[in-house]
Design an enzyme around this catalytic site. Structure first.
Site, PDB file in Angstrom:
ATOM      1  N   ASP A 158      40.470  36.495  35.219  1.00 21.71           N
ATOM      2  CA  ASP A 158      41.053  35.824  34.059  1.00 21.71           C
ATOM      3  C   ASP A 158      40.254  34.575  33.681  1.00 21.71           C
ATOM      4  O   ASP A 158      39.697  33.900  34.550  1.00 21.71           O
ATOM      5  CB  ASP A 158      42.500  35.430  34.373  1.00 21.71           C
ATOM      6  CG  ASP A 158      43.294  35.124  33.114  1.00 21.71           C
ATOM      7  OD1 ASP A 158      42.861  35.526  32.024  1.00 21.71           O
ATOM      8  OD2 ASP A 158      44.344  34.472  33.226  1.00 21.71           O
ATOM      9  N   HIS A 180      33.136  37.117  27.925  1.00 20.12           N
ATOM     10  CA  HIS A 180      33.140  38.427  28.583  1.00 20.12           C
ATOM     11  C   HIS A 180      31.735  38.789  29.075  1.00 20.12           C
ATOM     12  O   HIS A 180      31.581  39.371  30.151  1.00 20.12           O
ATOM     13  CB  HIS A 180      33.665  39.494  27.628  1.00 20.12           C
ATOM     14  CG  HIS A 180      35.082  39.259  27.187  1.00 20.12           C
ATOM     15  ND1 HIS A 180      36.120  39.081  28.084  1.00 20.12           N
ATOM     16  CD2 HIS A 180      35.628  39.175  25.947  1.00 20.12           C
ATOM     17  CE1 HIS A 180      37.252  38.903  27.403  1.00 20.12           C
ATOM     18  NE2 HIS A 180      36.976  38.938  26.118  1.00 20.12           N
ATOM     19  N   SER A 188      43.375  45.949  30.614  1.00 20.87           N
ATOM     20  CA  SER A 188      44.758  46.403  30.769  1.00 20.87           C
ATOM     21  C   SER A 188      45.212  47.185  29.546  1.00 20.87           C
ATOM     22  O   SER A 188      44.608  47.092  28.469  1.00 20.87           O
ATOM     23  CB  SER A 188      45.685  45.204  30.980  1.00 20.87           C
ATOM     24  OG  SER A 188      45.847  44.484  29.767  1.00 20.87           O
ATOM     25  N   LEU A 225      30.548  49.902  49.962  1.00 30.11           N
ATOM     26  CA  LEU A 225      31.666  49.364  49.191  1.00 30.11           C
ATOM     27  C   LEU A 225      32.066  50.328  48.075  1.00 30.11           C
ATOM     28  O   LEU A 225      31.207  50.916  47.421  1.00 30.11           O
ATOM     29  CB  LEU A 225      31.256  48.018  48.572  1.00 30.11           C
ATOM     30  CG  LEU A 225      32.225  47.403  47.545  1.00 30.11           C
ATOM     31  CD1 LEU A 225      33.458  46.851  48.240  1.00 30.11           C
ATOM     32  CD2 LEU A 225      31.526  46.312  46.740  1.00 30.11           C
TER      33      LEU A 225
END
Length: 251
Positions: free
Chosen positions: A21, A38, A66, A132
């Site tokens: 955020d 961004h 989202s 990962l």
């Protein structure tokens, strides 16, 4: 001694989830367009992925876009989708080089075809990697995910594949988009807000929460290591007493 050197490799969180955020506010503070925040946030994704991989974290899940983000201005949504795809394509060779597997969770059917097609190719190209696992939560919301899981289970009950009495945590886990992944041990949120924002609500039932006031573009490897050290300083009791936890650790 650096923060990374202070980390106990035997007590690493297997799965770290992140709410990235503050990109827009970072740009606004600098008199820049939100899209520049961004863009800078992508650089942070690269360094935090590197940090997680270097210390041995197994799963890193990033809240990338989202379902609520679809409500943003169309220009910003289009720019975000394009940025995500271009960034992933650019980073895929390095992901492969560093043995990082890419995957995603979310409502991919809602994404533009150009984005989903190119993203799925990157996922396929890294599918052989065994280090990962980098999980992008794209077009994702936890309420959507939980409702979809309920529908899957309801259909199985309707088709007499599952008895209502046999619905349990394991069945519900296996019906989520995160099936096969461990629940996050640690949830990190940047940007100063103290909320979960419809993210992995089922999975973070016992996660440790860590909040940083730094905007995501400013979040450094050292900040990530500090979050890991804070996690390692906590006692995870899972409803038990400290004495019970201590007894289990000494057995």
């Amino acid at each position: 001694m650096s923060l990374a050197e202070k980390i106990d490799s035997s007590r690493l969180p297997a799965h770290v989830a992140v709410i990235m955020d503050g990109n827009g506010r970072w740009a606004k503070q600098r008199g820049l367009d939100r899209s520049m925040g961004h863009v800078e946030g992508v650089n942070t994704v690269r360094r935090i992925t590197e940090a997680a991989s270097e210390i041995g974290v197994k799963y890193l899940t990033l809240y990338t876009f989202s379902t609520e983000n679809w409500n943003r201005p169309k220009e910003e949504v289009d720019a975000l989708m394009n940025l995500v795809v271009v960034a992933i394509e650019r980073e895929t060779p390095d992901l492969i080089k560093n043995n990082v597997r890419l995957t995603m969770v979310g409502d991919i059917a809602r994404m533009p075809e150009f984005a989903s097609t190119r993203l799925l190719k990157c996922i396929k190209d890294t599918s052989h990697c065994t280090g990962l696992t980098l999980v992008l939560a794209l077009s994702y919301s936890s309420r959507w995910e939980i409702l979809e899981a309920c529908k899957k289970i309801a259909l199985k009950v309707k088709n007499n594949e599952v008895d209502v009495e046999n619905i349990d945590v394991e069945l519900f886990d296996s019906s989520l988009t995160t099936a096969g992944m461990p629940d996050p041990d640690l949830l990190v949120r940047t940007g100063g807000d103290l909320r979960i924002s419809n993210y992995l609500l089922w999975q973070i039932a016992y996660s440790e929460l860590y909040f940083s006031d730094k905007f995501w573009p400013d979040f450094s490897k050292e900040d990530f290591y500090a979050a890991i050290l804070e996690y390692q300083a906590r006692e995870r009791r899972y409803g038990k007493t400290s004495e019970q936890v201590s007894d289990n650790e000494t057995k």
